[in-house]
Design an enzyme around this catalytic site. Structure first.
Site, short mmCIF file in Angstrom:
data_model
loop_
_atom_site.label_atom_id
_atom_site.label_comp_id
_atom_site.label_asym_id
_atom_site.label_seq_id
_atom_site.Cartn_x
_atom_site.Cartn_y
_atom_site.Cartn_z
N ASP A 105 0.94 -1.21 0.14
CA ASP A 105 0.00 -0.01 0.11
C ASP A 105 0.88 1.35 0.08
O ASP A 105 1.67 1.15 0.95
CB ASP A 105 -0.85 -0.06 1.10
CG ASP A 105 -1.76 -1.01 1.24
OD1 ASP A 105 -1.74 -2.02 0.29
OD2 ASP A 105 -2.77 -1.17 1.84
N LYS A 133 -7.09 3.39 -2.62
CA LYS A 133 -7.39 3.18 -1.09
C LYS A 133 -7.56 4.55 -0.67
O LYS A 133 -6.84 5.54 -0.89
CB LYS A 133 -6.08 2.63 -0.53
CG LYS A 133 -6.35 2.58 1.16
CD LYS A 133 -5.10 1.75 1.63
CE LYS A 133 -5.17 1.78 3.23
NZ LYS A 133 -3.84 1.22 3.62
N LYS A 141 -10.38 0.12 -1.78
CA LYS A 141 -9.98 -0.16 -0.36
C LYS A 141 -10.43 0.85 0.52
O LYS A 141 -10.18 2.12 0.48
CB LYS A 141 -8.53 -0.69 -0.05
CG LYS A 141 -8.35 -0.75 1.23
CD LYS A 141 -7.02 -1.19 1.46
CE LYS A 141 -6.48 -1.62 3.15
NZ LYS A 141 -5.28 -1.94 3.21
#
Length: 219
Positions: free
Chosen positions: A91, A153, A182
């Site tokens: 990430d 995300k 996400k």
């Protein structure tokens, strides 16, 4: 929504600055027991965590975290190092200043270089929605859609707020090319989790869901 269906979308997260190896192992144990999508932990613990869990649960870590303003080269090194240590998913935080400066090509180039450094592993792109305008969020959906990354995300969980239902709905409307979403930060109940999934979130970054389940189990 069924608890199992929620758990299989959870990146069970411990990213506190004070996290100890014993606490990381406990998160790994929970991830294995509750069959979460992954455990998301600091990069310094990836090697030990991977040796501890083997293939029982995926290991996710973060790079350029939490501010995103390191150099592209440093983010690429972090990604390569994490994967070499056993990370299954990465990430990364974008350079938010670049977005504010409309340096869109630089952001796209950085995402693609980091993805290349991941060696085929999943890459999620953190955009820190609480710092962005709606137009900037839409632009990041466009950039991620055009990139080699796998997910957009919402949040690091280290700024002043996390995922909102409005942001997930906005992402769902604007993300293209099979990219996933996400939601992270601020997911404080099973009802929250179910709602985010219904709105289009494919993953949930949270430290609270398993704690809630344990509490319901009397743990």
């Amino acid at each position: 929504m069924d608890i199992k269906e929620i758990l299989e979308r959870v990146d069970h997260t411990l990213l506190s600055q004070t996290a100890t190896l014993d606490e990381i192992f406990a998160v790994c144990d929970d991830g294995i027991k509750y069959k979460t999508a992954s455990v998301c932990i600091p990069a310094c613990y990836v090697k030990e965590a991977k040796e501890y869990v083997g293939d029982k649960v995926k290991i996710c870590t973060v790079i350029g975290f939490p501010n995103g303003y390191g150099t592209t080269q440093s983010k690429c090194f972090e990604a390569q190092d994490a994967v070499a240590n056993g990370a299954d998913e990465i990430d990364m935080v974008i350079n938010i200043g670049w977005l504010k400066s409309q340096r869109y090509d630089d952001i796209l180039n950085e995402i693609n270089l980091v993805k290349k450094s991941c060696g085929g592993k999943v890459l999620k792109v953190i955009v820190e929605t609480c710092l962005l305008t709606d137009d900037e969020k839409i632009k990041m959906c466009e950039i991620v859609s055009d990139s080699d990354a796998d997910f957009i995300k919402t949040s690091t969980g280290f700024s002043h707020s996390g995922a909102t239902e409005k942001d997930i709905a906005l992402f769902k409307e604007n993300i293209k090319n099979g990219k996933k979403i996400k939601a992270a930060g601020g997911i404080s109940s099973l009802e929250d989790a179910g709602r985010f999934i219904e709105l289009g979130a494919d993953r949930l970054g949270t430290s609270r869901i398993i704690k809630l389940i344990k509490h319901e189990e009397g743990g």
